[in-house]
Motif scaffolding. Sequence first.
Motif, short mmCIF file in Angstrom:
data_model
loop_
_atom_site.label_atom_id
_atom_site.label_comp_id
_atom_site.label_asym_id
_atom_site.label_seq_id
_atom_site.Cartn_x
_atom_site.Cartn_y
_atom_site.Cartn_z
N PRO A 29 0.83 -1.21 0.00
CA PRO A 29 0.00 0.00 0.00
C PRO A 29 0.86 1.26 0.00
O PRO A 29 1.99 1.26 0.51
CB PRO A 29 -0.81 -0.12 1.29
CG PRO A 29 0.01 -0.99 2.17
CD PRO A 29 0.77 -1.92 1.27
N LYS A 31 2.21 4.81 1.17
CA LYS A 31 2.41 5.37 2.50
C LYS A 31 1.28 6.34 2.84
O LYS A 31 0.78 6.36 3.96
CB LYS A 31 3.77 6.07 2.57
CG LYS A 31 4.10 6.61 3.93
CD LYS A 31 5.46 7.27 3.96
CE LYS A 31 5.71 7.83 5.35
NZ LYS A 31 6.98 8.54 5.42
N VAL A 34 -1.84 4.38 3.87
CA VAL A 34 -1.70 3.81 5.21
C VAL A 34 -1.88 4.90 6.27
O VAL A 34 -2.58 4.70 7.27
CB VAL A 34 -0.33 3.10 5.37
CG1 VAL A 34 -0.11 2.67 6.81
CG2 VAL A 34 -0.24 1.92 4.43
N GLU A 35 -1.27 6.07 6.06
CA GLU A 35 -1.42 7.18 7.01
C GLU A 35 -2.87 7.64 7.10
O GLU A 35 -3.38 7.91 8.19
CB GLU A 35 -0.51 8.33 6.60
CG GLU A 35 0.96 8.05 6.80
CD GLU A 35 1.86 9.13 6.23
OE1 GLU A 35 1.34 10.09 5.59
OE2 GLU A 35 3.09 9.02 6.40
N TYR A 37 -5.53 5.81 6.45
CA TYR A 37 -6.26 4.75 7.14
C TYR A 37 -6.05 4.82 8.65
O TYR A 37 -7.00 4.73 9.43
CB TYR A 37 -5.83 3.38 6.61
CG TYR A 37 -6.38 2.24 7.42
CD1 TYR A 37 -7.68 1.80 7.23
CD2 TYR A 37 -5.60 1.61 8.38
CE1 TYR A 37 -8.19 0.77 7.99
CE2 TYR A 37 -6.10 0.57 9.14
CZ TYR A 37 -7.40 0.16 8.94
OH TYR A 37 -7.90 -0.86 9.70
N GLU A 38 -4.79 4.97 9.06
CA GLU A 38 -4.48 5.04 10.50
C GLU A 38 -5.15 6.25 11.15
O GLU A 38 -5.64 6.16 12.27
CB GLU A 38 -2.97 5.07 10.72
CG GLU A 38 -2.25 3.79 10.34
CD GLU A 38 -2.64 2.60 11.21
OE1 GLU A 38 -3.00 2.80 12.38
OE2 GLU A 38 -2.57 1.48 10.71
N ASP A 106 -2.50 -7.44 11.28
CA ASP A 106 -1.81 -6.31 10.64
C ASP A 106 -1.37 -6.66 9.23
O ASP A 106 -1.48 -5.85 8.31
CB ASP A 106 -0.60 -5.88 11.48
CG ASP A 106 -1.00 -5.17 12.76
OD1 ASP A 106 -2.13 -4.65 12.81
OD2 ASP A 106 -0.19 -5.15 13.70
N MET A 110 -2.67 -4.79 5.86
CA MET A 110 -1.78 -4.18 4.88
C MET A 110 -1.99 -4.79 3.49
O MET A 110 -1.94 -4.09 2.48
CB MET A 110 -0.32 -4.32 5.30
CG MET A 110 0.07 -3.46 6.48
SD MET A 110 -0.19 -1.71 6.11
CE MET A 110 -1.12 -1.22 7.53
N LEU A 113 -5.17 -3.25 2.20
CA LEU A 113 -4.92 -1.87 1.75
C LEU A 113 -4.13 -1.85 0.44
O LEU A 113 -4.38 -1.01 -0.42
CB LEU A 113 -4.17 -1.09 2.84
CG LEU A 113 -4.99 -0.61 4.02
CD1 LEU A 113 -4.08 0.01 5.07
CD2 LEU A 113 -6.05 0.37 3.59
#
Length: 147
Positions: A29, A31, A34-35, A37-38, A106, A110, A113
């Motif tokens: 995914p 970066k 991912v950011e 999503y977090e 996790d 990932m 994603l």
Amino acid sequence: SYQVQLINKYYLFPVSPPVSVCLCQVPEPDKELVEKYEAMKSVFYKRLMNAYGKVQAAVGPMTENLGQGQGQAAKDYIEELQGNPKFLSAVKIGSGLAQEAAPLVDKARMAGLGLYGHYVRPHVGTYLDEAITSIKVYLDKVLPAEE
């Protein structure tokens, strides 16, 4: 276009070209994805904790006023359950399994994603982003992340 394959001397069947997908190599995914999503996950958990705090504040005085009867019986049962060795063993096993499963979860997250970012996001990403942005306005009114 179809390939024609001779099955026997009397019948011809159209056969589509073979399609294969290797699930061994899942795209990584981005970066930025991912950011994003977090950040959304963090805000979601804050909303849940805020809602839980509101419910606890509303229900707390009612449970203190229960006193005898069913309220006392429920309190006694919970205290008895917390002292039960079988229950404590089940809690330890459950928490151990959760700790063991966390890396797998996790990794699956990932991979999901990565698949979303590579295959789905180019087609529906802007629509989904607009929908989430418009929903956030209502969620901030009904279920805010912070007081």
